[in-house]
Enzyme design. Sequence first.
Site, short mmCIF file in Angstrom:
data_model
loop_
_atom_site.label_atom_id
_atom_site.label_comp_id
_atom_site.label_asym_id
_atom_site.label_seq_id
_atom_site.Cartn_x
_atom_site.Cartn_y
_atom_site.Cartn_z
N CYS A 100 -9.23 3.26 -4.74
CA CYS A 100 -8.23 2.75 -5.69
C CYS A 100 -8.72 2.88 -7.13
O CYS A 100 -7.95 3.23 -8.02
CB CYS A 100 -7.91 1.30 -5.36
N CYS A 197 -6.83 -6.26 -1.51
CA CYS A 197 -5.63 -6.78 -2.16
C CYS A 197 -4.37 -6.68 -1.32
O CYS A 197 -3.49 -7.53 -1.40
CB CYS A 197 -5.42 -6.10 -3.51
#
Length: 353
Positions: A100, A197
């Site tokens: 990410c 997340c």
Amino acid sequence: MKKVAVAMSGGVDSSVSALLLKEKGYDVIGVTLKMTSVACDTDIQVCCSPEDVKDAKRVATYLGIEHYILDWEEIFKKKVIEYFVREYKKGKTPNPCAVCNREVKTGLLAKYVRDILGVDYLATGHYLGIDSIYGHKVIKRGKDKNKDQSYFMALLEKESLNYLLFPLENMTKEDTRKIAEDFNIPVAKKSESFEICFTAGKTPGEYLQETGLLKNKTGDIVLKDGTKVGIHKGLSNYTIGQRRGLGIAWKEPLYVIDKNPEKNILVVGKKEELFTDYVDTEELNLFVPEDILEKLDISVQGRYRQKPVNIQKIEKKEKGYRFYFKSPQQKFASGQVLAIYSDDKLLGGGIIL
């Protein structure tokens, strides 16, 4: 006046970063990525939730800075979640946070704010710094070693380092929290996020099963000689080195030493069977020319918060690289990131084979 976009997550660290840059006279704007529409339980501290977007907006308004919200949910799904699922299907243990940082919230965002918003830098709330080795920019661990997130930056493209600022480099979390409280920043007392997340506090195995992205199939747990000792609940629920949760009654402790997705087999063994003299990686992502590695004392990390492991030599293989340890080490999980260091300076990294 230099213009800086701060990646505002709605947390204390990025909020104080924006404050500090504004106090230093930078032209500051806030940018927040919306990467999920799923609301999380407030007791589960994960990042990038809709609640975090609202918090970032509140802080930007409080600081009096312009604020942009970018809906990158589809980008995040394609670049991170699909990668995450794909790697687990291969029996690996992927690191979505490192990917990410490269593909979305640090590397890609740095390009976006420069090309589209016309800023000079992207600043984040990481406790890191920028340094150099032989004239080449590298990432440096920050002052607060307990908040060191350099491991997750090992896959960043080298070019990104020219456009990143880390305002919290010389601060501790306690320093940051005090500044937030002194300036009455709205999120001053907000808890930290720790989980992946997008899994909303669930383990990877639970998330994959509940979303239907990967159907867990039970299979045999065997020793290296093929002796069956139990039944596993799906390979995505296990990682190399795991001891707890195997559900095995055996005469001595057993650990996960390998996974075979083709045969849906989990291989276990004694602790000494976990140790190896080397680790292999795919091609390396380096911030410095490859030949510089030969001039430095190198250490590596195969997982977040692992104590750095000293390297004796690096060997170029037909596919990737082999890092020989100075002393035997427990196997690193395939799919994780191998971060390469010289003292406290991050030189890059690669994916473990």
